[in-house]
Design an enzyme around this catalytic site. Structure first.
Site, PDB file in Angstrom:
ATOM      1  N   SER A 167       0.848  -1.193   0.000  1.00  0.00           N
ATOM      2  CA  SER A 167       0.000   0.000   0.000  1.00  0.00           C
ATOM      3  C   SER A 167       0.879   1.236   0.000  1.00  0.00           C
ATOM      4  CB  SER A 167      -0.887   0.010   1.250  1.00  0.00           C
ATOM      5  OG  SER A 167      -1.527   1.270   1.402  1.00  0.00           O
TER       6      SER A 167
ATOM      7  N   TYR B 278      -1.658  -0.522  10.238  1.00  0.00           N
ATOM      8  CA  TYR B 278      -1.781  -0.870   8.819  1.00  0.00           C
ATOM      9  C   TYR B 278      -0.576  -0.340   8.035  1.00  0.00           C
ATOM     10  CZ  TYR B 278      -3.820  -1.307   4.157  1.00  0.00           C
ATOM     11  OH  TYR B 278      -4.052  -1.636   2.844  1.00  0.00           O
TER      12      TYR B 278
END
Length: 254
Positions: free
Chosen positions: A143, A159
């Site tokens: 990501s 995350y």
């Protein structure tokens, strides 16, 4: 025929990647976690379009499931393609989260994120490595939240950290697996319309315009945008790329 194993292949980026690589003549072993129906439907669509595919269940965060999964992959390779090896591994399975302030982050959330995004793909790759052909390729779907160039968003400390760890792991595996000619790269999507995060954009379409306005190309990402980059990283055209993380954000934040 070359074969790709794609985790999280029943929806979102993984599903789009399964369709894209199958379209390019690659056989697909895709995994699903909670929805056998979506996994089987994805495989059936690939077959209907002239490709070959098998759907297998896998909870990537379950270490006890890995040996059984490797046996299932071996069986699928023999029965569907008459092979005992595969060529490509796409570590794509993931789970989203809503924003949680650092002070309120629980050990349960921390362990879930590490298990799905780091420990799971780390040991899955290790488990499947004996079945991979020399000269193959591994791709991680990480990501943009894990990139040093990103602007940290409050509430995503876990995350972003585990996605950053995937970027580092990509470089280390590229070095270690290079003796077998196996390339290891990653794609780092920006804001992308998927089912993660509770299918947020479908539930809250008002979130789309401000994200699009902050993106140089003027829209949010689609799963197909990222899938095309994954397929490229598996292709001969990317044969001189390894240890790279390609940001796929449409110029978000430029």
């Amino acid at each position: 025929m070359q074969i790709a194993v794609i985790t999280g292949g029943s929806s979102g980026i993984g599903q789009a990647a399964a369709y894209e690589v199958a379209k390019r003549g690659v056989g697909v072993i895709l995994t699903y976690h909670g929805s056998a129906e979506r996994g089987l439907e994805t495989a059936e669509r690939i077959e209907k379009d002239g490709g070959t595919a098998v759907a297998l269940q896998l909870d990537v965060s379950s270490q006890g499931a890995l040996s059984g999964f490797r046996e299932a992959v071996s069986a699928a390779l023999r029965e569907r393609w008459g092979r005992d090896s595969f060529d490509f591994l796409v570590n794509n399975a993931g789970v989203g989260q809503g924003p949680v302030p650092f002070e309120e982050t629980s050990e349960e959330l921390f362990d879930q994120m590490v298990g799905v995004h780091l420990k799971g793909p780390y040991f899955l790759t290790q488990s499947l490595l004996p079945l991979m052909t020399d000269g193959g390729a591994v791709v991680f779907t990480t990501s943009s939240a894990g990139l040093l160039s990103s602007q940290p968003s409050p509430g995503y400390s876990v995350y972003g950290s585990v996605k950053g760890a995937q970027v580092v792991l990509t470089r280390y595996l590229a070095k270690e697996l290079s003796a077998r000619g196996i390339r290891v790269n990653a794609v780092a999507p920006g804001v992308t319309r998927t089912r993660l995060g509770g299918d947020a954009f479908a539930q809250h379409p008002e979130l789309i315009p401000p994200v699009a306005a902050a993106t140089a190309l003027g829209r949010i990402g689609e799963s197909e945008d990222v899938a095309a980059i994954i397929a490229f990283l598996l292709s001969p055209e990317a044969g001189w790329l390894t240890a790279q993380t390609l940001e796929a954000s449409g110029g978000y934040g430029l």
